[in-house]
Design a protein around this motif. Structure first.
Motif, PDB file in Angstrom:
ATOM      1  N   GLY A 193      68.665  49.308  22.613  1.00 32.70           N
ATOM      2  CA  GLY A 193      67.782  48.357  23.438  1.00 32.70           C
ATOM      3  C   GLY A 193      68.120  48.288  24.784  1.00 32.70           C
ATOM      4  N   PRO A 194      67.577  47.528  25.643  1.00 30.20           N
ATOM      5  CA  PRO A 194      66.626  46.346  25.255  1.00 30.20           C
ATOM      6  C   PRO A 194      65.340  46.719  24.897  1.00 30.20           C
ATOM      7  N   TYR A 195      64.652  45.862  24.227  1.00 28.21           N
ATOM      8  CA  TYR A 195      63.289  46.059  23.532  1.00 28.21           C
ATOM      9  C   TYR A 195      62.376  44.885  24.132  1.00 28.21           C
ATOM     10  N   THR A 196      61.114  45.061  24.185  1.00 27.24           N
ATOM     11  CA  THR A 196      60.292  44.199  24.194  1.00 27.24           C
ATOM     12  C   THR A 196      59.028  43.786  23.000  1.00 27.24           C
ATOM     13  N   VAL A 225      52.637  36.191  21.884  1.00 33.45           N
ATOM     14  CA  VAL A 225      54.225  35.831  21.988  1.00 33.45           C
ATOM     15  C   VAL A 225      54.805  37.203  22.428  1.00 33.45           C
ATOM     16  N   ILE A 226      55.590  36.895  23.576  1.00 37.26           N
ATOM     17  CA  ILE A 226      56.335  37.907  24.228  1.00 37.26           C
ATOM     18  C   ILE A 226      57.796  37.735  24.452  1.00 37.26           C
ATOM     19  N   LEU A 227      58.615  38.508  23.769  1.00 40.43           N
ATOM     20  CA  LEU A 227      60.065  38.162  24.095  1.00 40.43           C
ATOM     21  C   LEU A 227      60.781  39.310  24.484  1.00 40.43           C
ATOM     22  N   GLY A 228      61.555  39.440  25.467  1.00 39.92           N
ATOM     23  CA  GLY A 228      62.051  40.543  25.986  1.00 39.92           C
ATOM     24  C   GLY A 228      63.520  40.558  25.833  1.00 39.92           C
ATOM     25  N   ASN A 229      64.168  41.621  26.384  1.00 38.59           N
ATOM     26  CA  ASN A 229      65.690  41.931  26.223  1.00 38.59           C
ATOM     27  C   ASN A 229      66.343  41.873  24.955  1.00 38.59           C
ATOM     28  N   LEU A 230      65.382  42.183  23.788  1.00 40.09           N
ATOM     29  CA  LEU A 230      65.934  42.339  22.364  1.00 40.09           C
ATOM     30  C   LEU A 230      66.809  43.597  22.367  1.00 40.09           C
ATOM     31  N   MET A 231      68.106  43.120  21.497  1.00 42.27           N
ATOM     32  CA  MET A 231      69.047  44.291  21.338  1.00 42.27           C
ATOM     33  C   MET A 231      69.088  44.345  19.601  1.00 42.27           C
ATOM     34  N   PHE A 232      69.109  45.509  19.376  1.00 40.16           N
ATOM     35  CA  PHE A 232      69.708  45.923  17.908  1.00 40.16           C
ATOM     36  C   PHE A 232      71.129  46.232  17.839  1.00 40.16           C
ATOM     37  N   PRO A 233      71.562  45.679  16.534  1.00 34.45           N
ATOM     38  CA  PRO A 233      72.856  46.060  16.294  1.00 34.45           C
ATOM     39  C   PRO A 233      73.084  47.731  16.079  1.00 34.45           C
ATOM     40  N   TRP A 253      48.259  29.147  14.531  1.00 32.05           N
ATOM     41  CA  TRP A 253      48.625  30.569  15.300  1.00 32.05           C
ATOM     42  C   TRP A 253      49.204  31.435  13.771  1.00 32.05           C
ATOM     43  N   GLU A 254      48.577  32.853  13.763  1.00 32.69           N
ATOM     44  CA  GLU A 254      48.802  33.596  12.662  1.00 32.69           C
ATOM     45  C   GLU A 254      49.158  35.030  13.215  1.00 32.69           C
ATOM     46  N   ALA A 255      50.435  35.559  13.038  1.00 33.34           N
ATOM     47  CA  ALA A 255      50.697  36.819  13.528  1.00 33.34           C
ATOM     48  C   ALA A 255      49.711  37.980  12.769  1.00 33.34           C
ATOM     49  N   ARG A 256      49.200  38.862  13.677  1.00 33.32           N
ATOM     50  CA  ARG A 256      48.375  39.811  13.149  1.00 33.32           C
ATOM     51  C   ARG A 256      48.773  41.272  13.466  1.00 33.32           C
ATOM     52  N   GLY A 257      49.372  41.430  14.799  1.00 32.15           N
ATOM     53  CA  GLY A 257      49.825  42.908  15.067  1.00 32.15           C
ATOM     54  C   GLY A 257      51.053  42.641  15.950  1.00 32.15           C
ATOM     55  N   ALA A 258      51.722  43.673  16.355  1.00 30.79           N
ATOM     56  CA  ALA A 258      52.676  43.784  17.058  1.00 30.79           C
ATOM     57  C   ALA A 258      53.190  45.224  17.697  1.00 30.79           C
ATOM     58  N   THR A 259      53.811  45.177  18.902  1.00 27.66           N
ATOM     59  CA  THR A 259      54.569  46.089  19.429  1.00 27.66           C
ATOM     60  C   THR A 259      55.924  46.115  19.586  1.00 27.66           C
ATOM     61  N   LEU A 260      56.645  47.123  19.469  1.00 26.71           N
ATOM     62  CA  LEU A 260      58.119  46.825  19.927  1.00 26.71           C
ATOM     63  C   LEU A 260      58.382  48.176  20.523  1.00 26.71           C
ATOM     64  N   VAL A 261      58.542  47.744  22.333  1.00 25.99           N
ATOM     65  CA  VAL A 261      58.931  49.025  22.991  1.00 25.99           C
ATOM     66  C   VAL A 261      59.938  48.835  23.606  1.00 25.99           C
ATOM     67  N   PRO A 262      60.880  49.901  23.613  1.00 28.46           N
ATOM     68  CA  PRO A 262      62.056  49.820  24.331  1.00 28.46           C
ATOM     69  C   PRO A 262      61.771  50.213  25.855  1.00 28.46           C
TER      70      PRO A 262
END
Length: 306
Positions: free
Chosen positions: A283-286, A298-306, A236-245
């Motif tokens: 946040g939170p961000y997905t 890979v989907i990660l939810g409830n990400l918070m930034f400092p 598995w190799e990461a090729r693209g991403a989105t970061l959505v609030p």
């Protein structure tokens, strides 16, 4: 002639007719209908104009799916008849057309949509004329073209900004000095936040996620993800991403980095960097990260930034 001889002659004639090869269903120059598609092209497009074959004394009928306002024909003197009636154009070349290698014809459509016109190459041939040509036009409305133009202009603006950043970076030092020089760091430095306690992992993630740490500086944010246990399939190799609030517009992802593809039994990590804004919320961000060519994300939810 006796009866036996007559019977033998009749049998021979019957066998000759049976063994004769069947007639060709159509001569190679028999009229057949062709179908051409006309699309909107860039002004300096290298795609050649569609070809229509014409022959002396043979009529060529062009049937358009859009009414034609007028037709401009190069070397009209080489035609005995050029008749336009709504969506039908009839061409009757004279014998002198054989003197030319190629002629151009441009038709202008009457509905105001794009493409507004279409150009054809009229190629003379002694016998192989296109007797009937059906021309299909993929029309585009003015609103559609305007929306596409705005999208291209926005893409061009982003590429120019990225190019300017890359050119500026070439003349700057590396490390913290370079980050300070381009104001990616301010007096607060880089702040980090551990997200493991509240992190929400999608049950069908392609990887088992160990942890996710978020970082924030003056101009960028980043998510560093540690992963393991590839769930089947190729590396598995990461090729693209989105970061959505949860509310608001997605952050603009600047880069997705991974040291090496994650394979079964290997602990790996990848980093997603995005552009920070003055108005972005903590946040939170997905975060959604995908590999190329399939749906193993890979989907990660409830990400918070400092």
């Amino acid at each position: 002639m006796n009866a036996s001889a007559a019977l033998l002659l009749a049998h021979s004639l019957l066998m000759a007719q049976t063994a004769a090869p069947p007639l060709s269903p159509a001569a190679p120059w028999a009229p057949t209908a062709r179908r051409l598609t006309v699309v909107l092209q860039a002004p300096r497009s290298a795609i050649p104009h569609p070809e229509v074959r014409i022959s002396p004394g043979m009529g060529t009928l062009l049937l358009f799916d859009t009414p034609v306002a007028r037709a401009e024909l190069e070397g009209e003197k080489h035609f005995t008849r050029v008749r336009l009636a709504g969506d039908t154009l009839t061409l009757m070349p004279s014998a002198s057309v054989e003197e030319r290698e190629e002629l151009r014809m441009t038709v202008h459509f009457a509905d105001g949509a794009a493409p507004a016109s279409a150009t054809f190459r009229l190629v003379p041939h002694p016998t192989l004329a296109d007797r009937q040509v059906e021309v299909h036009r993929q029309a585009r409305s003015a609103d559609s073209l305007h929306a596409e133009l705005l999208e291209k202009e926005e893409e061009l603006r982003r590429l120019r900004e990225e190019l300017a950043r890359m050119e500026a970076a070439r003349s700057l030092p590396d490390g913290l000095t370079g980050m300070l020089a381009i104001r990616h760091l301010d007096e607060t430095g880089v702040r980090a936040r551990w997200n493991d306690e509240q992190l929400v992992r999608h049950p069908r993630n392609a990887l088992e996620i160990r942890s996710a740490t978020t970082y924030r500086a003056a101009a960028q944010v980043a998510v560093a993800v540690e992963c393991e246990e590839l769930r089947g399939g190729a590396p598995w190799e990461a090729r693209g991403a989105t970061l959505v609030p949860r509310e608001g517009a997605a952050l603009r992802v600047l880069r997705v980095w991974q040291a090496a593809p994650t394979a079964a039994g290997i602990v790996g990590h990848f980093i997603v960097e995005a552009e920070a804004t003055d108005t972005m919320s903590p946040g939170p961000y997905t975060l959604t990260v995908w590999t190329g060519g399939d749906k193993r994300s890979v989907i990660l939810g409830n990400l918070m930034f400092p």
